[in-house]
Design an enzyme around this catalytic site. Structure first.
Site, mmCIF file in Angstrom:
data_model
loop_
_atom_site.group_PDB
_atom_site.id
_atom_site.type_symbol
_atom_site.label_atom_id
_atom_site.label_comp_id
_atom_site.label_asym_id
_atom_site.label_seq_id
_atom_site.Cartn_x
_atom_site.Cartn_y
_atom_site.Cartn_z
ATOM 1 C CG HIS A 36 53.671 -37.015 -43.994
ATOM 2 N ND1 HIS A 36 54.720 -37.217 -43.134
ATOM 3 C CD2 HIS A 36 52.545 -37.203 -43.247
ATOM 4 C CE1 HIS A 36 54.258 -37.510 -41.920
ATOM 5 N NE2 HIS A 36 52.941 -37.500 -41.962
ATOM 6 C CG HIS A 65 60.145 -35.509 -45.417
ATOM 7 N ND1 HIS A 65 59.999 -36.226 -44.260
ATOM 8 C CD2 HIS A 65 61.477 -35.342 -45.570
ATOM 9 C CE1 HIS A 65 61.186 -36.469 -43.736
ATOM 10 N NE2 HIS A 65 62.098 -35.947 -44.511
ATOM 11 C CG HIS A 90 49.744 -34.002 -40.700
ATOM 12 N ND1 HIS A 90 50.267 -33.953 -39.431
ATOM 13 C CD2 HIS A 90 50.055 -35.237 -41.174
ATOM 14 C CE1 HIS A 90 50.858 -35.103 -39.148
ATOM 15 N NE2 HIS A 90 50.740 -35.904 -40.201
ATOM 16 C CD GLU A 91 48.502 -37.195 -43.961
ATOM 17 O OE1 GLU A 91 49.496 -37.740 -44.498
ATOM 18 O OE2 GLU A 91 48.154 -37.415 -42.784
HETATM 19 ZN ZN LIG Z 1 51.568 -37.821 -40.411
#
Ligand SMILES: [Zn+2]
Length: 708
Positions: free
Chosen positions: A499, A502, A495-496
């Protein structure tokens, strides 16, 4: 530059009252924030930064931005896109640099001195922010550019920058009368102080209660790597046996594995009552006051509620759309949770414990039912998720999707020796950016997992490559065991990194529109989508290897993991959505009168029919997302679900082709690279060829064929 007030306050959550200290050996030390950084990749010189450098650097940075702004206002030339909008974007570089480093360190490796600086600087940043965005001279020149926008021949990104800049002023109250502006400043400053106090109280309450046991039987089948962590915690506190705290990585495994019902109850209730003990650290009145102030601010800005104000600048647009989504998922989820409850209660009765299942029994019997029904003990998965192996799995995924590669750098300064640093390169070897990873829990780090940018990508004045960090609270390695992650923790790592990608894959001109500078309900999409790959059999085979034997994740386990599928998703969905409703209940209030926190909570939970065995994931008094921490999650906790509609639907695009389909990956990367330069829905539709559908989300959570 666009200053995000919320960002500055984001990490002001772990401040505690203490006296400031000055380094006494500071005399010949030039401030490393001033001037260029001559490090290889422009990384912050953490080895040279001392605590005593921050305040003078902030002082210089505030003064510098004030001077820069003065200069653009007094310009004799008529206002243009270049001399106003781009010029404004260029201001505050030093402030961004200092803030990025300071708040990153305050979150991940703080101490009393840093906390005291945060306490001093946060309200000043808030008022600096107000002074800029309520500056009428500045705004009038920006407005003049905005008024003539149709004749300016701006490209898409320039148009967006103009629009966002203009909006930042309007939403900060620049059009209000002097007296309303004065009131707004007062509200902002009060909110800054209150949210900081909320965080302090929460930290104190979280550290306040621990459970110690010297009876080995109380540990049940707790994984040995976590036994070692509990042993270390006891040693740190000078206690015998094993000690468990209210931090998630400590309390959750205890609730899952300890057969001692009384101790489970003590920890569970301790966790659930944080900030609600009618002592000096009580958060009820703080939350009540914040909700009232937010309502008053919304009224000043011309909105009926705080939620309406916040949502008008998000994909969801208004509270009605948020409630529609929550309601759609809530009823099937509640139904599933109720049937989960009866299965757990049956198991408890078989276990010889009579009476009703209670909240502190849920996780314990989930493990038992999982084992009985699927013959899967979560603990047998851990050896396959050694932290560095999972990290390599994420890297491999990124290489397969985007061709990018990761090279470990051992000569880059870090804020803590545990940090790992990587250079990220394009397939052709071109430098793309730098990624810092900080994996383990420690007392100097706040709870949770998060990503932040130390430097955002931009091209306005030459290519500036991104530098990002990801932070976690994974169990630290112990003497006889490396850090072995649970299934959920491995998901968090994916998940991290979503980011991080991104931020790293951003390819825009303006820093304020780059990477994760997107609406709150879009930002969780690129991170959550990564979780999808984590447990795909094809992917597991590539990275999930037993840390001792190197054995590849076996088919037998893959089948079990698959069979477990949506097990306990009723619980997970219900606790999350209950917290989202609670957030909305506080922020759709239409009164400035203080509402009793307990009454509001009870009445909202009764309205939605929450069952007593499940607490909202966050009760009011420890809902850091909306009252402490990062206040931009207020009226925004629904964002994870909103983004999940997108991520589940987006992942289907890969499922429909293949897991690493190059064509889809290319389109997806393009969407990521656009940051906030276009509206989220527009970008999504371009990627998928249509609007997102909710079906894949319901299916994933096992809520698609529930009779309602
Ligand atoms: Zn998040």
């Amino acid at each position: 530059m666009k200053i995000r007030l919320t960002y500055f306050l984001a990490l002001g959550i772990i401040l505690s009252a203490c006296t400031m200290t000055n380094d006494s050996d500071n005399h010949d030390h030039s401030n490393p924030f001033i001037g260029q950084w001559h490090t290889r990749y422009g990384t912050p010189p953490f080895d040279r930064i001392r605590n005593s450098d921050y305040l003078p650097a902030f002082e210089a940075a505030l003064a510098e931005q004030n001077a820069e702004i003065k200069k653009i206002i007094v310009n004799d030339e008529p206002p243009t896109f270049a001399n106003m909008i781009e010029a404004f974007e260029r201001t505050g570089k030093l402030l961004t640099r200092v803030s990025n480093v300071f708040f990153a360190v305050n979150g991940a490796n703080t101490n009393d001195t840093i906390q005291a600086i945060a306490k001093e600087i946060s309200p000043r940043l808030s008022s600096h922010n107000d002074s800029i965005f309520m500056n009428l001279d500045l705004f009038n020149r920006i407005k003049a550019v905005n008024d003539s926008r149709d004749s300016l021949n701006l490209n898409t990104e320039q148009n967006r920058l103009l629009e966002e800049t203009f909006k930042s002023f309007v939403r900060s109250g620049v059009n209000l009368s002097d007296s309303d502006q004065a009131r707004l400043r007062e509200i902002n400053s009060n909110l800054a102080t209150l949210s900081q106090k909320f965080g302090e109280n929460l930290l104190a309450e979280t550290n306040d209660l621990t459970v110690n046991t010297t009876n080995k039987e109380d540990l049940g089948s707790l994984p040995s790597s976590l036994v070692a962590v509990a042993r270390n915690e006891a040693e740190r506190r000078g206690e015998e046996g094993w000690t468990f705290t209210l931090s998630r990585p400590s309390i959750n495994p205890f609730l899952q594995y300890s057969p001692n019902r009384e101790l489970r109850k003590k920890l569970f209730n301790g966790y659930g009552m944080r900030g609600d003990n009618n002592n000096d650290h009580d958060n009820k009145v703080i939350a009540e006051k914040m909700a009232s102030l937010r309502y008053q601010r919304a009224k000043l800005m011309g909105y009926p509620t705080h939620a309406a104000f916040i949502l008008s600048d998000n994909m969801a647009e208004n509270p009605k759309n948020v409630y529609e989504l929550l309601d759609k998922v809530w009823s099937p989820a509640l139904k599933v949770a109720k049937s989960e409850r009866s299965a757990l209660e049956d198991m408890m009765h078989q276990d010889g414990v009579q009476g009703n299942l209670e909240g502190w029994d849920w996780r314990y019997y989930v493990e038992k039912v999982r084992k009985a029904r699927y013959d899967l003990d979560e603990d047998v998965l851990r050896p396959y998720f050694e932290v560095n192996n999972v990290r390599d799995g994420v890297f491999l995924l990124a290489t397969k999707l985007y061709g990018i590669t990761f090279t470990r750098l051992n000569d880059v300064a870090t804020w803590h020796p545990d940090q790992q640093v990587f250079e990220v390169k394009e397939a052709n070897g071109e430098h793309l950016g730098i990624l810092y990873m900080d994996f383990f829990a420690r007392p100097s780090k706040r709870g949770g997992a998060w990503m932040n940018a130390l430097r955002s990508q931009s091209k306005l004045d030459g290519v500036v490559s991104p530098i990002v960090t990801v932070n976690f609270n994974f169990p630290p390695p112990a003497e006889d065991s490396p850090s072995l992650l649970s299934f959920t923790e491995a998901e968090t790592l994916f998940h991290e990194c979503g980011h991080a990608f991104h931020g790293l894959l951003s390819n825009v001109t303006y820093a304020s529109l780059s990477g994760t500078n997107v609406p709150r309900d879009f930002v969780e999409f690129p991170s959550q989508v990564m979780e999808n790959w984590m447990a795909e059999p094809e992917m597991l085979k590539l990275y999930a290897k037993d840390y001792q034997t190197g054995e590849v994740f076996p088919d037998e386990l893959i089948n079990k993991v698959k069979a477990v599928g949506t097990f306990n998703q009723g619980f997970a969905t219900v606790e999350y959505i209950a917290a989202s409703y609670l957030d909305m209940a506080w922020h759709t209030l239409k009164t400035s009168e203080l509402q009793d926190a307990r009454t509001l909570e009870v009445s909202e939970m009764t309205r939605i029919g929450l069952i007593p065995q499940i607490l909202p994931r966050y009760r009011t008094t420890y809902f850091n997302h909306i009252f402490g921490g990062d206040p931009s999650y207020s009226a925004g906790y629904y964002s994870y679900l909103w983004s999940e509609v997108l991520d589940a639907d987006a992942f289907q695009a890969f499922k429909e082709t293949s897991l690493f389909d190059q064509e889809t990956a290319k389109k997806y990367r393009y969407m990521l690279s656009q940051g906030g330069t276009r509206p989220g829905m527009e970008l999504y539709k371009e990627f998928r060829g249509r609007e997102p559908e909710i079906g894949p989300l319901l299916k994933r959570r096992g809520l698609d064929d529930v009779d309602q």
